[in-house]
Write a protein that holds these residues in place. Structure first.
Motif, PDB file in Angstrom:
ATOM      1  N   ASP A 105       0.844  -1.195   0.000  1.00  0.00           N
ATOM      2  CA  ASP A 105       0.000   0.000   0.000  1.00  0.00           C
ATOM      3  C   ASP A 105       0.877   1.241   0.000  1.00  0.00           C
ATOM      4  OD1 ASP A 105      -2.065   1.748   0.086  1.00  0.00           O
ATOM      5  OD2 ASP A 105      -2.838   1.144   2.034  1.00  0.00           O
ATOM      6  N   GLU A 106       1.177   1.742  -1.192  1.00  0.00           N
ATOM      7  CA  GLU A 106       2.054   2.909  -1.373  1.00  0.00           C
ATOM      8  C   GLU A 106       3.316   2.787  -0.521  1.00  0.00           C
ATOM      9  OE1 GLU A 106       0.235   6.805  -1.923  1.00  0.00           O
ATOM     10  OE2 GLU A 106      -1.678   5.903  -1.389  1.00  0.00           O
ATOM     11  N   PRO A 107       4.085   1.717  -0.695  1.00  0.00           N
ATOM     12  CA  PRO A 107       5.192   1.446   0.231  1.00  0.00           C
ATOM     13  C   PRO A 107       6.364   2.413   0.119  1.00  0.00           C
ATOM     14  CG  PRO A 107       5.257  -0.074  -1.616  1.00  0.00           C
ATOM     15  CD  PRO A 107       3.974   0.694  -1.741  1.00  0.00           C
ATOM     16  N   PHE A 108       6.430   3.187  -0.973  1.00  0.00           N
ATOM     17  CA  PHE A 108       7.569   4.089  -1.165  1.00  0.00           C
ATOM     18  C   PHE A 108       7.164   5.555  -1.121  1.00  0.00           C
ATOM     19  CE2 PHE A 108       7.894   0.430  -4.197  1.00  0.00           C
ATOM     20  CZ  PHE A 108       8.581  -0.402  -3.322  1.00  0.00           C
ATOM     21  N   GLY A 109       5.907   5.832  -0.794  1.00  0.00           N
ATOM     22  CA  GLY A 109       5.383   7.186  -0.893  1.00  0.00           C
ATOM     23  C   GLY A 109       6.061   8.189   0.018  1.00  0.00           C
ATOM     24  N   ALA A 110       6.588   7.736   1.162  1.00  0.00           N
ATOM     25  CA  ALA A 110       7.194   8.662   2.115  1.00  0.00           C
ATOM     26  C   ALA A 110       8.714   8.764   1.960  1.00  0.00           C
ATOM     27  CB  ALA A 110       6.861   8.220   3.540  1.00  0.00           C
ATOM     28  N   LEU A 111       9.280   8.123   0.939  1.00  0.00           N
ATOM     29  CA  LEU A 111      10.732   8.086   0.782  1.00  0.00           C
ATOM     30  C   LEU A 111      11.204   9.143  -0.213  1.00  0.00           C
ATOM     31  CD1 LEU A 111      11.201   4.210   0.572  1.00  0.00           C
ATOM     32  CD2 LEU A 111      11.311   5.672   2.606  1.00  0.00           C
ATOM     33  N   ASP A 112      12.450   9.583  -0.061  1.00  0.00           N
ATOM     34  CA  ASP A 112      13.009  10.523  -1.019  1.00  0.00           C
ATOM     35  C   ASP A 112      13.282   9.820  -2.338  1.00  0.00           C
ATOM     36  OD1 ASP A 112      16.061   9.759  -1.236  1.00  0.00           O
ATOM     37  OD2 ASP A 112      15.559   9.648   0.888  1.00  0.00           O
ATOM     38  N   ALA A 113      13.540  10.599  -3.388  1.00  0.00           N
ATOM     39  CA  ALA A 113      13.621  10.060  -4.745  1.00  0.00           C
ATOM     40  C   ALA A 113      14.713   9.006  -4.892  1.00  0.00           C
ATOM     41  CB  ALA A 113      13.847  11.203  -5.734  1.00  0.00           C
ATOM     42  N   LEU A 114      15.903   9.261  -4.347  1.00  0.00           N
ATOM     43  CA  LEU A 114      17.001   8.309  -4.491  1.00  0.00           C
ATOM     44  C   LEU A 114      16.710   7.014  -3.742  1.00  0.00           C
ATOM     45  CD1 LEU A 114      20.148  10.613  -4.239  1.00  0.00           C
ATOM     46  CD2 LEU A 114      19.206   9.509  -6.276  1.00  0.00           C
ATOM     47  N   THR A 115      16.123   7.131  -2.562  1.00  0.00           N
ATOM     48  CA  THR A 115      15.784   5.928  -1.793  1.00  0.00           C
ATOM     49  C   THR A 115      14.702   5.133  -2.505  1.00  0.00           C
ATOM     50  OG1 THR A 115      16.348   7.085   0.254  1.00  0.00           O
ATOM     51  CG2 THR A 115      15.077   5.065   0.468  1.00  0.00           C
ATOM     52  N   ARG A 116      13.758   5.821  -3.145  1.00  0.00           N
ATOM     53  CA  ARG A 116      12.712   5.117  -3.899  1.00  0.00           C
ATOM     54  C   ARG A 116      13.314   4.278  -5.012  1.00  0.00           C
ATOM     55  NH1 ARG A 116       9.572   9.769  -3.671  1.00  0.00           N
ATOM     56  NH2 ARG A 116       9.994  10.252  -5.846  1.00  0.00           N
ATOM     57  N   VAL A 117      14.274   4.826  -5.740  1.00  0.00           N
ATOM     58  CA  VAL A 117      14.910   4.069  -6.825  1.00  0.00           C
ATOM     59  C   VAL A 117      15.567   2.811  -6.273  1.00  0.00           C
ATOM     60  CG1 VAL A 117      16.764   4.101  -8.540  1.00  0.00           C
ATOM     61  CG2 VAL A 117      15.245   6.071  -8.311  1.00  0.00           C
ATOM     62  N   SER A 118      16.274   2.950  -5.161  1.00  0.00           N
ATOM     63  CA  SER A 118      16.908   1.798  -4.525  1.00  0.00           C
ATOM     64  C   SER A 118      15.876   0.767  -4.098  1.00  0.00           C
ATOM     65  CB  SER A 118      17.730   2.268  -3.318  1.00  0.00           C
ATOM     66  OG  SER A 118      18.257   1.175  -2.605  1.00  0.00           O
ATOM     67  N   MET A 119      14.744   1.222  -3.550  1.00  0.00           N
ATOM     68  CA  MET A 119      13.697   0.304  -3.110  1.00  0.00           C
ATOM     69  C   MET A 119      13.024  -0.373  -4.303  1.00  0.00           C
ATOM     70  SD  MET A 119      13.618   0.097   0.161  1.00  0.00           S
ATOM     71  CE  MET A 119      12.016  -0.635   0.445  1.00  0.00           C
ATOM     72  N   HIS A 120      12.864   0.333  -5.408  1.00  0.00           N
ATOM     73  CA  HIS A 120      12.317  -0.296  -6.609  1.00  0.00           C
ATOM     74  C   HIS A 120      13.193  -1.468  -7.037  1.00  0.00           C
ATOM     75  CE1 HIS A 120      10.207   3.693  -7.970  1.00  0.00           C
ATOM     76  NE2 HIS A 120       9.602   3.107  -6.946  1.00  0.00           N
ATOM     77  N   GLN A 121      14.495  -1.248  -7.054  1.00  0.00           N
ATOM     78  CA  GLN A 121      15.420  -2.312  -7.457  1.00  0.00           C
ATOM     79  C   GLN A 121      15.348  -3.491  -6.498  1.00  0.00           C
ATOM     80  OE1 GLN A 121      19.062  -0.050  -7.519  1.00  0.00           O
ATOM     81  NE2 GLN A 121      18.719   0.710  -9.599  1.00  0.00           N
ATOM     82  N   LEU A 122      15.239  -3.191  -5.211  1.00  0.00           N
ATOM     83  CA  LEU A 122      15.167  -4.255  -4.211  1.00  0.00           C
ATOM     84  C   LEU A 122      13.882  -5.064  -4.359  1.00  0.00           C
ATOM     85  CD1 LEU A 122      16.162  -5.665  -1.627  1.00  0.00           C
ATOM     86  CD2 LEU A 122      14.974  -3.894  -0.322  1.00  0.00           C
ATOM     87  N   VAL A 123      12.754  -4.386  -4.488  1.00  0.00           N
ATOM     88  CA  VAL A 123      11.475  -5.094  -4.610  1.00  0.00           C
ATOM     89  C   VAL A 123      11.449  -5.943  -5.883  1.00  0.00           C
ATOM     90  CG1 VAL A 123       9.008  -4.752  -5.033  1.00  0.00           C
ATOM     91  CG2 VAL A 123      10.139  -3.527  -3.185  1.00  0.00           C
TER      92      VAL A 123
END
Length: 234
Positions: free
Chosen positions: A143-161
């Protein structure tokens, strides 16, 4: 084979219908992203699938017993160390071993004995994912798991997921407001509008995906149009 089968799902709040006959099938191991404007019922649909909302009616609603949820807020217990958050409410006898394996997968082995309040936002969200994966779900709800993260952290989380999904292959339903995030991660992108699924777009590009790909750029423009965003092209 389907992990999720929904037919005629309806949910109202007072006299206001939010879901008005939703039909949805998610295949085993399929990654589906759900877009929609605020208030269209995206999180309501996810909560119903998670078993957190029983005020609905449906002609059919089938989902696996083994499911896990990760929310925008990591929802960690601050009085439990990280490894105990990961294994909270798990029956496995070797809980420390389960936690270590899950934390290694999200690249946080060094934080197993840390307190949640010492973690960064990205680290806390990784712990939330580790907690979900430790349950070995057939269905993972995000449920919007990356919505509260900054842009660079979101990219890292996308790769991880993406990496974790390819390794474990649960069926995934991810709620997001970010069209590019949906196109980066999902096999299918759905748009919820007017209480029903108004669009179902299959994404066929191989991973990892480049958003400057002409096909993905065209898909992005189409989805933004469905979401009411007017684009101005030079």
């Amino acid at each position: 084979m389907s992990a999720v089968r929904i037919r005629g799902l309806r949910r109202s709040f007072g006299a206001q219908p939010v879901l008005d006959g939703v039909d949805l099938t998610i295949g085993q191991g399929e990654f589906v992203a759900l877009l929609g404007r605020s208030g269209t019922g995206k999180s309501t649909l996810l909560r119903i699938l998670a078993g957190l909302d029983d005020g609905y009616t449906a002609d059919e609603l089938a989902r696996p017993d083994s499911l896990a949820v990760a929310f925008q807020e990591p929802r960690l217990f601050p009085w439990l160390r990280v490894w105990r958050n990961v294994t909270f409410n798990l029956p496995d006898a070797d809980l420390r071993g389960v936690a270590r394996a899950a934390l290694a997968e999200v690249e946080l082995s060094e934080k197993e004995d840390a307190w949640p309040l010492t973690l960064s936002g990205g680290q806390a969200q990784r712990v939330s994912l580790a907690r979900a994966l430790a349950r070995r779900p057939e269905l993972l709800l995000l449920d919007e798991p990356f919505g509260a993260l900054d842009a660079l952290t979101r990219v890292s989380m996308h790769q991880l997921v993406d990496r974790l999904w390819q390794r474990h292959r649960p069926a995934v339903l991810m709620i997001t407001h970010d069209v590019e995030e949906a196109l980066t991660l999902a096999d299918r992108v759905l748009v919820l509008d007017g209480g029903v699924l108004a669009a179902d777009l299959r994404v066929t590009r191989d991973r990892p995906r480049r958003l400057d790909d002409p096909e993905l750029r065209a898909a992005r423009d189409d989805l933004l149009g469905l979401l009411g965003v007017r684009l101005q092209h030079s």
